[in-house]
Design an enzyme around this catalytic site. Structure first.
Site, PDB file in Angstrom:
ATOM      1  N   SER A  17      13.695  36.016   6.172  1.00 46.28           N
ATOM      2  CA  SER A  17      14.509  36.167   5.080  1.00 46.28           C
ATOM      3  C   SER A  17      15.329  37.474   5.325  1.00 46.28           C
ATOM      4  CB  SER A  17      13.690  36.318   3.883  1.00 46.28           C
ATOM      5  OG  SER A  17      14.458  36.908   2.795  1.00 46.28           O
ATOM      6  N   HIS A  42      17.080  32.582   6.412  1.00 43.95           N
ATOM      7  CA  HIS A  42      17.160  32.589   4.862  1.00 43.95           C
ATOM      8  C   HIS A  42      17.971  33.563   4.319  1.00 43.95           C
ATOM      9  CE1 HIS A  42      15.040  31.070   1.240  1.00 43.95           C
ATOM     10  NE2 HIS A  42      14.795  32.421   0.974  1.00 43.95           N
ATOM     11  N   ASP A  44      18.994  35.092   0.677  1.00 43.62           N
ATOM     12  CA  ASP A  44      18.871  35.283  -0.735  1.00 43.62           C
ATOM     13  C   ASP A  44      20.115  35.614  -1.408  1.00 43.62           C
ATOM     14  OD1 ASP A  44      16.069  34.493  -0.783  1.00 43.62           O
ATOM     15  OD2 ASP A  44      15.674  36.035   0.306  1.00 43.62           O
ATOM     16  N   MET A  46      21.429  36.830  -5.095  1.00 44.04           N
ATOM     17  CA  MET A  46      20.996  37.119  -6.379  1.00 44.04           C
ATOM     18  C   MET A  46      22.147  37.593  -7.187  1.00 44.04           C
ATOM     19  SD  MET A  46      17.381  38.679  -5.525  1.00 44.04           S
ATOM     20  CE  MET A  46      16.272  38.191  -4.275  1.00 44.04           C
ATOM     21  N   HIS A  75      19.559  30.386  -0.488  1.00 40.95           N
ATOM     22  CA  HIS A  75      18.712  30.401  -1.719  1.00 40.95           C
ATOM     23  C   HIS A  75      19.428  31.037  -2.931  1.00 40.95           C
ATOM     24  CE1 HIS A  75      14.500  31.688  -3.603  1.00 40.95           C
ATOM     25  NE2 HIS A  75      15.223  30.694  -4.410  1.00 40.95           N
ATOM     26  N   MET A  77      19.909  32.199  -6.317  1.00 36.16           N
ATOM     27  CA  MET A  77      19.016  32.517  -7.328  1.00 36.16           C
ATOM     28  C   MET A  77      20.244  33.086  -8.473  1.00 36.16           C
ATOM     29  SD  MET A  77      16.001  34.514  -5.471  1.00 36.16           S
ATOM     30  CE  MET A  77      16.875  34.414  -3.795  1.00 36.16           C
ATOM     31  N   MET A 146       8.659  28.370  -4.936  1.00 39.71           N
ATOM     32  CA  MET A 146       8.332  29.870  -5.042  1.00 39.71           C
ATOM     33  C   MET A 146       6.930  30.366  -5.181  1.00 39.71           C
ATOM     34  SD  MET A 146      11.358  31.074  -4.455  1.00 39.71           S
ATOM     35  CE  MET A 146      10.821  32.563  -4.367  1.00 39.71           C
ATOM     36  N   GLY A 151      13.440  37.446  -7.088  1.00 40.31           N
ATOM     37  CA  GLY A 151      14.079  38.575  -7.566  1.00 40.31           C
ATOM     38  C   GLY A 151      13.887  39.767  -6.099  1.00 40.31           C
ATOM     39  N   PHE A 152      12.736  39.649  -5.699  1.00 39.51           N
ATOM     40  CA  PHE A 152      12.592  40.911  -4.697  1.00 39.51           C
ATOM     41  C   PHE A 152      11.705  40.353  -3.682  1.00 39.51           C
ATOM     42  CE2 PHE A 152      12.799  42.446  -9.035  1.00 39.51           C
ATOM     43  CZ  PHE A 152      13.952  43.166  -9.053  1.00 39.51           C
ATOM     44  N   GLY A 153      12.008  41.087  -2.317  1.00 39.28           N
ATOM     45  CA  GLY A 153      11.002  40.862  -1.292  1.00 39.28           C
ATOM     46  C   GLY A 153       9.845  41.718  -1.503  1.00 39.28           C
ATOM     47  N   GLY A 154       8.804  41.501  -0.678  1.00 36.90           N
ATOM     48  CA  GLY A 154       7.478  42.260  -0.627  1.00 36.90           C
ATOM     49  C   GLY A 154       6.789  42.018  -1.749  1.00 36.90           C
ATOM     50  N   ASP A 184       8.221  29.891  -0.270  1.00 35.41           N
ATOM     51  CA  ASP A 184       9.003  31.304  -0.243  1.00 35.41           C
ATOM     52  C   ASP A 184       8.504  32.421  -1.018  1.00 35.41           C
ATOM     53  OD1 ASP A 184      10.890  33.450   0.040  1.00 35.41           O
ATOM     54  OD2 ASP A 184      12.438  32.343  -1.043  1.00 35.41           O
ATOM     55  N   GLY A 185       7.832  33.442  -0.407  1.00 43.42           N
ATOM     56  CA  GLY A 185       7.290  34.725  -1.355  1.00 43.42           C
ATOM     57  C   GLY A 185       5.957  34.871  -0.888  1.00 43.42           C
ATOM     58  N   GLY A 186       5.772  36.212  -0.114  1.00 40.76           N
ATOM     59  CA  GLY A 186       4.355  36.706  -0.110  1.00 40.76           C
ATOM     60  C   GLY A 186       3.938  36.119   1.235  1.00 40.76           C
ATOM     61  N   GLY A 206       9.884  37.443   4.750  1.00 40.67           N
ATOM     62  CA  GLY A 206      10.793  38.694   4.650  1.00 40.67           C
ATOM     63  C   GLY A 206      10.216  39.840   5.237  1.00 40.67           C
TER      64      GLY A 206
HETATM   65  C1  DX5 Z   1      12.547  36.497  -3.417  1.00 42.32           C
HETATM   66  C2  DX5 Z   1      13.204  35.840  -2.083  1.00 42.32           C
HETATM   67  C3  DX5 Z   1      12.519  35.596  -0.992  1.00 42.32           C
HETATM   68  C4  DX5 Z   1      12.072  36.940  -0.486  1.00 42.32           C
HETATM   69  C5  DX5 Z   1      10.807  36.582   0.434  1.00 42.32           C
HETATM   70  O1  DX5 Z   1      13.031  36.391  -4.346  1.00 42.32           O
HETATM   71  O2  DX5 Z   1      13.571  34.333  -2.622  1.00 42.32           O
HETATM   72  O3  DX5 Z   1      13.120  34.911   0.073  1.00 42.32           O
HETATM   73  O4  DX5 Z   1      12.787  37.621   0.350  1.00 42.32           O
HETATM   74  O5  DX5 Z   1      10.396  38.015   0.557  1.00 42.32           O
HETATM   75  P1  DX5 Z   1       8.924  38.150   1.056  1.00 42.32           P
HETATM   76  O6  DX5 Z   1       8.359  37.419   2.296  1.00 42.32           O
HETATM   77  O7  DX5 Z   1       8.918  39.596   1.364  1.00 42.32           O
HETATM   78  O8  DX5 Z   1       7.954  37.814  -0.268  1.00 42.32           O
HETATM   79 ZN    ZN Z   2      14.339  33.162  -1.052  1.00 44.20          ZN
END
Ligand code: DX5
Ligand code: ZN
Length: 228
Positions: A17, A42, A44, A46, A75, A77, A146, A151-154, A184-186, A206
């Protein structure tokens, strides 16, 4: 537990990501993950409305298109995705995934994506039940689960996602559908095995890649974690 011998032989796809990448060095960051065997990039998108964060639009996709041959896993959003999917396809998105929660006429939207030459995905938030998708599954190319609130990475992986992934795997296999299952996510090296064993074909990573400072090595370690 792996589901079938066939699945265990299937190659895992990793989709870095770019949300967590350093955009001041984006050319280098893309080239590192590409050389390490990333399968997709990937992206994102937003809008500050569907999710409380803003990233980028078709212009950035179009510019990044010049830097990589990898499929762009886009993706969205955003609210009212029907207003933008054609533009994203023209900008070079190969897979366009829209949120189920933002789609009023999901079937029409999926048609619109396909008519523009892209593969069509639907994503569901952690609070959305898989059962809502029963009618749409045969029409889509990709289901994105999801495992964090978008909304956010990490953010941290929501543990109940594993059951949901396994449920989706079962639905897809039982109905003999050709739907790619993406999560996707974490996802990190520490939990990727759990996600893949539950049935994911593709994982987005990500912070788990770019956050380590050595995304290429992290890709290799992620693959190794699934083999061991
Ligand atoms: C969150 C995004 C993800 C995000 C994943 O809304 O859709 O693609 O970048 O990041 P990590 O892997 O850090 O959770
Ligand atoms: Zn994503």
């Amino acid at each position: 537990m792996r589901h079938t011998a066939d699945r265990s032989r299937k190659r895992l796809k990793i989709a870095p990501s770019l949300l967590s990448a350093d955009f001041a060095n984006i050319r280098e960051q893309i080239s590192v993950v590409e050389r390490a065997g990333a399968d997709y990039l990937h992206m994102d998108v937003m809008d500050g409305r569907f999710v409380p964060n803003i990233t980028w639009g078709p212009k950035i996709i179009k510019d990044l298109r010049k830097l990589s041959q990898l499929p762009f896993d886009t993706h969205l959003m955003i609210v009212e995705p029907e207003r933008y999917v054609t533009e994203f396809a023209k900008a070079g998105a190969d897979i366009i995934t829209v949120h189920w929660e933002a789609a009023v006429h999901a079937n029409r939207l999926v048609q619109q994506i396909k008519e523009n030459g892209a593969r069509a995905g639907i994503s569901i938030n952690p609070a959305t039940a898989l059962s809502e998708l029963t009618e749409m599954l045969p029409f889509i190319d990709l289901l994105l689960i999801m495992s964090v609130n978008p909304g956010f990475g990490g953010q941290s992986y929501i543990p109940t996602s594993t059951q949901k992934i396994a449920g989706a795997r079962k639905l897809i296999d039982e109905r003999g559908l050709n739907v790619e299952l993406e999560v996707d996510g974490g996802v990190h090296i520490s939990n990727i095995r759990e996600v893949v064993d539950a049935g994911a074909d593709t994982v987005v990573m990500g912070a788990g890649l770019f956050g380590t400072g050595a995304p290429g090595e992290a890709i290799e370690q992620a693959r190794a974690a699934c083999r061991s």
